[in-house]
Design a protein around this motif. Structure first.
Motif, PDB file in Angstrom:
ATOM      1  N   ASN A   3       0.840  -1.200   0.000  1.00  0.00           N
ATOM      2  CA  ASN A   3       0.000   0.000   0.000  1.00  0.00           C
ATOM      3  C   ASN A   3       0.871   1.243   0.000  1.00  0.00           C
ATOM      4  OD1 ASN A   3      -2.546  -1.352   0.189  1.00  0.00           O
ATOM      5  ND2 ASN A   3      -2.056  -1.792   2.308  1.00  0.00           N
ATOM      6  N   TYR A   4       0.432   2.250  -0.766  1.00  0.00           N
ATOM      7  CA  TYR A   4       1.139   3.521  -0.871  1.00  0.00           C
ATOM      8  C   TYR A   4       0.148   4.662  -0.624  1.00  0.00           C
ATOM      9  CZ  TYR A   4       4.728   0.864  -3.391  1.00  0.00           C
ATOM     10  OH  TYR A   4       5.699  -0.041  -3.749  1.00  0.00           O
ATOM     11  N   HIS A   5       0.693   5.819  -0.238  1.00  0.00           N
ATOM     12  CA  HIS A   5      -0.122   7.015  -0.051  1.00  0.00           C
ATOM     13  C   HIS A   5       0.517   8.169  -0.813  1.00  0.00           C
ATOM     14  CE1 HIS A   5      -2.820   5.536   3.138  1.00  0.00           C
ATOM     15  NE2 HIS A   5      -1.804   4.712   3.377  1.00  0.00           N
ATOM     16  N   LEU A   6      -0.306   8.850  -1.625  1.00  0.00           N
ATOM     17  CA  LEU A   6       0.125  10.056  -2.334  1.00  0.00           C
ATOM     18  C   LEU A   6      -0.539  11.226  -1.620  1.00  0.00           C
ATOM     19  CD1 LEU A   6       1.563  11.427  -4.707  1.00  0.00           C
ATOM     20  CD2 LEU A   6      -0.532  11.127  -6.024  1.00  0.00           C
ATOM     21  N   ALA A   7       0.269  12.043  -0.957  1.00  0.00           N
ATOM     22  CA  ALA A   7      -0.279  13.131  -0.150  1.00  0.00           C
ATOM     23  C   ALA A   7       0.621  14.359  -0.222  1.00  0.00           C
ATOM     24  CB  ALA A   7      -0.416  12.678   1.300  1.00  0.00           C
ATOM     25  N   LYS A  30       0.211  18.069  -7.841  1.00  0.00           N
ATOM     26  CA  LYS A  30      -0.500  16.798  -7.699  1.00  0.00           C
ATOM     27  C   LYS A  30      -0.567  16.074  -9.040  1.00  0.00           C
ATOM     28  CE  LYS A  30      -4.747  14.897  -5.723  1.00  0.00           C
ATOM     29  NZ  LYS A  30      -5.993  15.256  -5.050  1.00  0.00           N
ATOM     30  N   ALA A  31      -0.845  16.797 -10.108  1.00  0.00           N
ATOM     31  CA  ALA A  31      -0.938  16.187 -11.437  1.00  0.00           C
ATOM     32  C   ALA A  31       0.392  15.552 -11.829  1.00  0.00           C
ATOM     33  CB  ALA A  31      -1.369  17.220 -12.461  1.00  0.00           C
ATOM     34  N   LYS A  52      -6.527  14.248  -0.773  1.00  0.00           N
ATOM     35  CA  LYS A  52      -6.796  15.651  -1.094  1.00  0.00           C
ATOM     36  C   LYS A  52      -5.797  16.499  -0.321  1.00  0.00           C
ATOM     37  CE  LYS A  52     -11.790  14.929  -1.319  1.00  0.00           C
ATOM     38  NZ  LYS A  52     -13.073  15.366  -0.753  1.00  0.00           N
ATOM     39  N   GLU A  53      -5.771  17.798  -0.600  1.00  0.00           N
ATOM     40  CA  GLU A  53      -4.867  18.700   0.116  1.00  0.00           C
ATOM     41  C   GLU A  53      -5.129  18.694   1.612  1.00  0.00           C
ATOM     42  OE1 GLU A  53      -3.679  22.573  -1.183  1.00  0.00           O
ATOM     43  OE2 GLU A  53      -4.256  22.107  -3.246  1.00  0.00           O
ATOM     44  N   ASP A  54      -6.382  18.470   2.022  1.00  0.00           N
ATOM     45  CA  ASP A  54      -6.714  18.483   3.452  1.00  0.00           C
ATOM     46  C   ASP A  54      -6.413  17.146   4.143  1.00  0.00           C
ATOM     47  OD1 ASP A  54      -8.765  16.790   2.632  1.00  0.00           O
ATOM     48  OD2 ASP A  54     -10.380  18.178   3.144  1.00  0.00           O
TER      49      ASP A  54
END
Length: 74
Positions: A3-7, A30-31, A52-54
């Motif tokens: 599992n990965y997280h893009l933040a 982000k793009a 998301k940004e938040d």
């Protein structure tokens, strides 16, 4: 499956393995980060949660698509 997280981190976006400290992808937007994530995930199978940004999870993508649990018939 990993599992990965893009933040968002500070003023940039980072893709990190779950529980990891070092980003495997780092980008200004982000793009751009999503594009780099697609390239990275061509060599690594796993699930990417895009935030998301938040900080809330916006969506989840599985690489390769054939590994998506929603597409596997039992």
């Amino acid at each position: 499956m990993k599992n990965y997280h893009l933040a968002k981190e500070g003023n940039a976006w980072a893709l990190k393995p779950e529980g990891g400290r070092r980003p495997v992808v780092h980008a200004a937007t982000k793009a751009e980060a999503i594009g780099q994530t697609r390239v990275y995930m061509q060599q690594h199978a796993g699930s990417v949660k895009i935030h998301k940004e938040d900080g809330q999870i916006q969506e989840e993508r599985t690489y390769p698509r054939s590994m998506d649990p929603r597409r596997i018939k039992s």
